[in-house]
Every structure is written in structure tokens, then in C-alpha cells.
Design an enzyme around this catalytic site. Structure first.
Site, PDB file in Angstrom:
ATOM      1  N   LYS A  79       0.850  -1.196   0.000  1.00  0.00           N
ATOM      2  CA  LYS A  79       0.000   0.000   0.000  1.00  0.00           C
ATOM      3  C   LYS A  79       0.887   1.248   0.000  1.00  0.00           C
ATOM      4  O   LYS A  79       1.863   1.327   0.758  1.00  0.00           O
ATOM      5  CB  LYS A  79      -0.893  -0.013   1.244  1.00  0.00           C
ATOM      6  CG  LYS A  79      -1.914   1.126   1.286  1.00  0.00           C
ATOM      7  CD  LYS A  79      -2.807   1.008   2.521  1.00  0.00           C
ATOM      8  CE  LYS A  79      -3.939   2.026   2.500  1.00  0.00           C
ATOM      9  NZ  LYS A  79      -4.834   1.926   3.665  1.00  0.00           N
ATOM     10  N   SER A 154      -9.760   2.017   2.446  1.00  0.00           N
ATOM     11  CA  SER A 154      -8.834   2.705   1.584  1.00  0.00           C
ATOM     12  C   SER A 154      -7.810   1.806   0.912  1.00  0.00           C
ATOM     13  O   SER A 154      -7.197   2.214  -0.072  1.00  0.00           O
ATOM     14  CB  SER A 154      -8.113   3.786   2.388  1.00  0.00           C
ATOM     15  OG  SER A 154      -7.310   3.202   3.400  1.00  0.00           O
ATOM     16  N   SER A 178     -10.077  -0.200   6.745  1.00  0.00           N
ATOM     17  CA  SER A 178      -9.452  -0.123   5.421  1.00  0.00           C
ATOM     18  C   SER A 178      -8.748  -1.366   4.909  1.00  0.00           C
ATOM     19  O   SER A 178      -8.353  -1.409   3.752  1.00  0.00           O
ATOM     20  CB  SER A 178      -8.457   1.024   5.388  1.00  0.00           C
ATOM     21  OG  SER A 178      -9.154   2.218   5.135  1.00  0.00           O
TER      22      SER A 178
HETATM   23  N1  GLN Z   1     -13.202   4.446   5.721  1.00  0.00           N
HETATM   24  C1  GLN Z   1     -12.710   4.917   6.986  1.00  0.00           C
HETATM   25  C2  GLN Z   1     -12.303   6.362   6.852  1.00  0.00           C
HETATM   26  O1  GLN Z   1     -12.596   6.912   5.869  1.00  0.00           O
HETATM   27  C3  GLN Z   1     -11.566   4.059   7.445  1.00  0.00           C
HETATM   28  C4  GLN Z   1     -10.342   4.320   6.694  1.00  0.00           C
HETATM   29  C5  GLN Z   1      -9.195   3.500   7.168  1.00  0.00           C
HETATM   30  O2  GLN Z   1      -9.363   2.503   7.846  1.00  0.00           O
HETATM   31  N2  GLN Z   1      -8.003   3.977   6.846  1.00  0.00           N
HETATM   32  O3  GLN Z   1     -11.698   6.952   7.690  1.00  0.00           O
END
Ligand code: GLN
Length: 486
Positions: A79, A154, A178
Site C-alpha cells: 500500500k 482505503s 481499510s
Molecule cells: N473508511 C474509513 C475512513 O474513511 C476508514 C479508513 C481506514 O481505515 N483507513 O476513515
């Protein structure tokens, strides 16, 4: 006969050890697949073909010398929130679009020591803020099961790449879901480890009290193997757990008879798609057949507060963490003014996307004098109540089983202009994240042609038990390694 890119990491390891094929052959097969699917998928921000081939040759030497590990020669995606020495690391943001780190993250160091092959840096929502990978400055990623849909986020690039065969395993990061949400929507396995299990050294910070790096793989065994490699104490991260890593692979193949599984009612109400619910119910029946004790009387009433708590704590921490991108120290710089504050302001206005700006504003507001007690402090207090509620539940249960997401992958653009609808995607992944507990998502069937994710939440430090249950379920239901047919 399977193509090499279709193998799981453990199958590939067997083939490499017995010299059925070389790491260079495996890497070439994966790179060929990657290049053929990438134009439609956009799972990578940077493809590192040259590095991959150099590392593959090194891996072959290790097999010849007898110093190979379980991950030597395995093509992986990383990532692009994870710092890789000498390879551009962008966090999916314009502001870091040219940033080439002079040092390595702990997790990448670990992978390099194990001899993995990096095929590229995967796409993500900018600074990991999002649930669809549409908030990337490098364009959205498509779900390889249906390219008109989002792969989740994400870590959408990592999940899509693993599911399409563009790498055999990947690293993601999970702040509020994410790793698990994209794993669910792409039909792969993803594990958010216990907070502190994996060092955050060299992981670009979003919400520091929540961020954890974790594995995404084609099956449970691969996920265990990758976590085994990257986990463990690191003195460079003050929140790193000093306890020794449990031997995770030891939990694979163990019986699950007698395991007590709690099924919290709050995870099956409003907003869940009927098909998703059905697949999860079927999975619960399977656990019952395996001899687990399923209890549906569990109620976790604090669950409903997790979203509000998360969307105060994560943006607050983000507003502080992202203050460092000022156009001075590193990254993008707007040079239209020689007044320092204008440089800072214009760099940030230009370098950050909409969602990141929204989070910075939310966080700054929640932390400001007069509001700190009302919002941030209150959120931390409710967080403690959520933790206590889980603590109580784990006195009675070994594991909790829930859906990972309320729906299957949704069409692109559907939620991009409705932040609240987007945030609701994480409704089932946020509570354990806020509590710092380990949780895994794995496929539990298909609904309308798209994968459904099953979430298994464990007590603090009990990734082993999660993997034990996940592996047993996977073995009785076809053995994992679902590949998207893109
Ligand atoms: N979707 C969540 C957010 O927008 C979690 C994102 C994540 O786990 N990095 O913050």
C-alpha cells in the site's frame, strides 16, 4: 494446470522449494498478469518491475543457498501509505506525489529480510481516508469482479490486486476498516491485527491511535504467514507491543469444536442487504456444524456510538498528523509567493484533496479550545465504554462473528458526494478498530455475482484464535483462493 500467478503464496512456496519453477518465472508470470489487467483496474500508483526482477533473482539465490523463508520470492503489493526506501511513496496524495523516502518502514524491512518481491505500490484513498479508493489523486481503482464498481477502501488497490492475480499477497493498513472492507468487497482475506502488533514506523500517519498495518491474501494461511513476518516488537514505535509474537501458523488446522461464538444483534439491523445477511447466516450454520457454540443473545449496545467516536478521534489525530505537510520540509511546494504563510496555505490548498480537507477541518474544530471537552474528550470517554463492553463480551465468548460490510461492492460515484453514506460502509468495522482489537474478513459466498465478507473479531492479542476459526471455515467451504475473472 494453474498459471503461476493463480497460486497462493504457500502453494508458490512449495513449487519454489521443489524447483518446479524459479522466482524469476513466478515474478514474470505475475508481472504479465499485472500488466494485462492494470489498464482496467488501476490498482497501482507505481509499478516496480525492475526492483521486482532484481529481488526475484536474489530470491532464487536464496533457494539455491538454502536460506529461503516462507515468503522468499513471493510477489507482493505494498500500500502506498507504507514508506519504501528509494521507491516513491505518495499516500495517494498530490502533496507527496514526488516523495522518494530516504528510509524504509519497519514492515518493508521485514519483507525485504524475508526475501519477498515488490511488484508495486498500490492505490488508496488519499492518506487512507475513504472507503472506495475514489479519493485518490491517482484516479479510482476498479473492482476486478465488476469494473463498474468500487473495490472498497482505503486499501482498495491492495485488495483488487490480490484478487485479480496482480500479486500473491499485499500489505494494507486499517484505521477504521481499510483492510477488512476492501478485502470483503474483493473476495480476499484481510486481517487488521491487534493495535500495537505491527510497528507503525515508516507508515504515513492518519489516526495514530488506530492505524495498523496488516496482510491481505488469497487465503487464511497466506495472511497468517505475512502477519508472522511483519509483526513483533519494534523499539522505534513507542506503541509497539513488547510481547513476543505468538506462532500464528500453529493455529492453522486445529479443531474448533467447543469454541464459543457470540453474534451481536446490533450487526444485523438497519441497512444490511438481505443477501449479505443470508450468506453470513449460512456461515454461522457452518460454524455450528464444525462444533462451535453459537450464541445469538449477545447485545453490544455501545456499537451504535462507534461511528461518531471514530469520526471525532480519527479526524482529530489526522488534523495534527497532517500539519507536517507545509511545503517546507518535504513534498509539494507552491512557489508563487515568498511569504512563508502564503506558501504553506497555497501548498496545502493545492496539495490536499476534498476529503482530506474535510477531515482536517473536522479535526481542528473538535480539538479547538472550548470544543475539546465537548467533542474530543467525550469521544475518548465513549471509546473507553466501547472497550469495556468488548471486554465483558470476551469473558463469555472466544470470538465474535458478524458481517464485514452491510452491502456488496457498490457502483462508482454512488456515494462520492455523500460523505455520511460513505462513512456508513464502515459501521461494522469501526467498533473493533476503536477498541484496538484484531479482526479478520474472509469471503463467505457470493451475492448477485459479488463477494460477501464475514468478519471474525477476537480479543486483544488473539489473532491466533481468529485464524484458527477462519482456517477451519475455509477448509470446509472450498479452501479459499477465489480469483476475480477480470
Ligand atoms: N473508511 C474509513 C475512513 O474513511 C476508514 C479508513 C481506514 O481505515 N483507513 O476513515
Amino acid at each position: 494446470m494453474k498459471e503461476l500467478w493463480q497460486l497462493t503464496a504457500h502453494e508458490a512456496n512449495k513449487g519454489l522449494r521443489s524447483r518446479d519453477f524459479s522466482s524469476v518465472e513466478l515474478t514474470n508470470s505475475v508481472l504479465e498478469r499485472l500488466n494485462s489487467v492494470e489498464p482496467e483496474m488501476n490498482a497501482f500508483i507505481t509499478i516496480t518491475e525492475e526492483t521486482a526482477l532484481v529481488q526475484a533473482k536474489e530470491a532464487d539465490k536464496r533457494f539455491a543457498a538454502g536460506t529461503a523463508t516462507a515468503l522468499t520470492g513471493i510477489p507482493m503489493g505494498i500500500k502506498d501509505l507504507i514508506v519504501t526506501k528509494g521507491t516513491r511513496t505518495t499516500a495517494g496524495s498530490q502533496i507527496l506525489s514526488e516523495f522518494v523516502p530516504p528510509y524504509n518502514s519497519h514492515v518493508n524491512e521485514k519483507l525485504e529480510q524475508a526475501g519477498t518481491v515488490m511488484v508495486g505500490k498500490t492505490n488508496l484513498d488519499e492518506f487512507a481516508m475513504g472507503s472506495s479508493t475514489e479519493h485518490s489523486a491517482f484516479g479510482a481503482t476498479s473492482n476486478p469482479w465488476d469494473t463498474a464498481r468500487i473495490p472498497g477502501g482505503s486499501s482498495g488497490g491492495s485488495a483488487a490486486a490480490v484478487s485479480a492475480g496482480a500479486c500473491l499477497g499485499a500489505l494494507g493498513s486499517d484505521t477504521g476498516g481499510s483492510i477488512r472492507q476492501p478485502a470483503a468487497l474483493c473476495g480476499v482475506v484481510g486481517l487488521d491485527p491487534t493495535y500495537g502488533r505491527v510497528s507503525r514506523f515508516g507508515v504515513i500517519a492518519f489516526g495514530s491511535s488506530l492505524d495498523q498495518v496488516g496482510p491481505i491474501g488469497r487465503d487464511v494461511e497466506d495472511v497468517a504467514t505475512i502477519l508472522d513476518c511483519i509483526g513483533g516488537h519494534d523499539p522505534r514505535d513507542s506503541t509497539s507491543n513488547p510481547e513476543p509474537m505468538p506462532d500464528l501458523r500453529h493455529y492453522l488446522g486445529r479443531e474448533v469444536k467447543g469454541l464459543r461464538i457470540g453474534v451481536p444483534t446490533e450487526y444485523f439491523v438497519e441497512g444490511i442487504e438481505p443477501d449479505v445477511k443470508e450468506r453470513v447466516e449460512e456461515a454461522l450454520l457452518e460454524f455450528e456444524r464444525l462444533g462451535c457454540e453459537i450464541d445469538r443473545t449477545l447485545s453490544l449496545p455501545m456499537t451504535k456510538h462507534a461511528l461518531a467516536v471514530y469520526y471525532l478521534i480519527a479526524p482529530s489525530e489526522a488534523s495534527s498528523n497532517l500539519a507536517r505537510y507545509d511545503g517546507i520540509k518535504y513534498g509539494l511546494r507552491d512557489e508563487t509567493s515568498n511569504e512563508i504563510w502564503k506558501t504553506v496555505e497555497r501548498t496545502r490548498a493545492k496539495g490536499f484533496g476534498e476529503e482530506v480537507k474535510r477531515r482536517i477541518m473536522l479535526g481542528t474544530y473538535a480539538l479547538s479550545a472550548g470544543y475539546y471537552d465537548k467533542y474530543y474528550l467525550k469521544a475518548q470517554q465513549v471509546r473507553t465504554l466501547i472497550i469495556q463492553e468488548f471486554n465483558e463480551a470476551f469473558k463469555q465468548y472466544d470470538l465474535l462473528v458478524t458481517p464485514t460490510t452491510p452491502s456488496v461492492a457498490f457502483p462508482k460515484k454512488q456515494k462520492i458526494n455523500d460523505p455520511y453514506a460513505m462513512y456508513l460502509n464502515d459501521i461494522y468495522t469501526l467498533p473493533s478498530a476503536v477498541a484496538g482489537l484484531p479482526a479478520l474478513s474472509m469471503p463467505c459466498g457470493i451475492a448477485a455475482g459479488l463477494p460477501v465478507g464475514l468478519q471474525i473479531i477476537g480479543n486483544f492479542g488473539e489473532e491466533g484464535k481468529i485464524l484458527q476459526a477462519a482456517h477451519a471455515y475455509e477448509q470446509t467451504t472450498g479452501g479459499g483462493n477465489l480469483l476475480a475473472s477480470l
